[in-house]
Design an enzyme around this catalytic site. Structure first.
Site, PDB file in Angstrom:
ATOM      1  CE  LYS A  81      -9.621  80.701 -28.005  1.00  0.00           C
ATOM      2  NZ  LYS A  81      -9.253  79.616 -27.098  1.00  0.00           N
ATOM      3  CB  THR A 115      -5.376  78.844 -21.314  1.00  0.00           C
ATOM      4  OG1 THR A 115      -6.377  77.919 -21.746  1.00  0.00           O
ATOM      5  CG2 THR A 115      -6.033  79.791 -20.313  1.00  0.00           C
ATOM      6  CD  GLU A 149      -6.050  75.686 -27.591  1.00  0.00           C
ATOM      7  OE1 GLU A 149      -6.487  75.839 -28.752  1.00  0.00           O
ATOM      8  OE2 GLU A 149      -6.452  76.369 -26.625  1.00  0.00           O
ATOM      9  NE  ARG A 209      -8.438  76.930 -19.957  1.00  0.00           N
ATOM     10  CZ  ARG A 209      -9.562  76.836 -20.622  1.00  0.00           C
ATOM     11  NH1 ARG A 209     -10.597  76.241 -20.064  1.00  0.00           N
ATOM     12  NH2 ARG A 209      -9.662  77.324 -21.819  1.00  0.00           N
TER      13      ARG A 209
END
Ligand code: 3PG
Length: 206
Positions: free
Chosen positions: A125, A65, A37, A41
């Site tokens: 998640k 994110t 992953e 960001r």
């Protein structure tokens, strides 16, 4: 096969230099962790996903994110094979469902998990795992919500990962401990491969 069942640990990577993406991904795959992953960001994230998708076919690279429908578009444009979000808004869920790749929308409470389950989502998640109640909270959810499975992330370490992985409603865990900034900056891919190899055994070794 579900995204949750491909590997016991999903490395959560904050990448500053897209030039590190391919050797990093190769190290993680060599260690036994093919699901990666890349968090959206940093400015380098999309390029990192693009490079891994193009040059490391053994890896399953996705975007983390993911917060907005625009993030979904950007992730798909870069070649992300899955999407992960820290929380879930109605517009984000709509975009994730339409994306055509596996997705793990973020939840932190029973109500949030039930709201997604109502929409047909069964894999999520759980974030921020340790701060939101940890192993005890997830274990408690398995009674009333036995058909929902989670990837807990946020505060997972080699010391507590096994407790999460032993739960019936946990498929895998996510964490940033495999790819610390100091190792990436130093280009210490051998150490990253070793951390991945240790993590890959977490579900089976005592
Ligand atoms: C994140 O989104 O930052 C992940 O949840 C990783 O959390 P960690 O740094 O506590 O592993």
């Amino acid at each position: 096969m579900s995204l949750l069942d491909l590997a016991p640990v999903v490395p959560v990577v904050v990448i500053e230099d897209a030039g590190t993406a391919v050797p990093l991904a190769r190290a993680l795959v060599a260690g036994g962790l093919p699901v990666i992953e890349i968090t959206l960001r940093t400015p380098a994230a999309a390029d990192a996903i693009r490079r891994i998708a193009a040059e490391v076919p053994e890896a399953v690279v996705g975007a983390g994110t993911v917060r907005t429908p625009d993030d979904v578009t950007a992730a798909l444009g870069a070649g992300a094979g899955f999407l992960v979000s820290p929380g879930t808004t109605p517009s984000l869920l709509t975009a994730m469902v339409a994306a055509g790749v596996p997705y793990l929308p973020g939840v932190a409470t029973a109500t949030e998990a039930m709201t997604l389950a109502e929409q047909g989502v069964r894999e999520m998640k759980f974030f921020p795992a340790e701060a939101a109640g940890g192993v005890g909270y997830l274990k408690a959810l398995s009674g009333p919500l036995p058909d929902v499975r989670f990837c807990p992330t946020g505060g997972i370490t080699p010391a507590n990962a096994r407790s999460y992985l032993s739960l019936s409603n946990v498929g895998c865990v996510g964490g940033s401990w495999l790819t610390p900034a100091v190792l990436l900056a130093a280009g210490d891919y051998a150490r990253i491969e070793k951390l991945a190899a240790e993590a890959a055994c977490l579900r089976t070794s005592p």
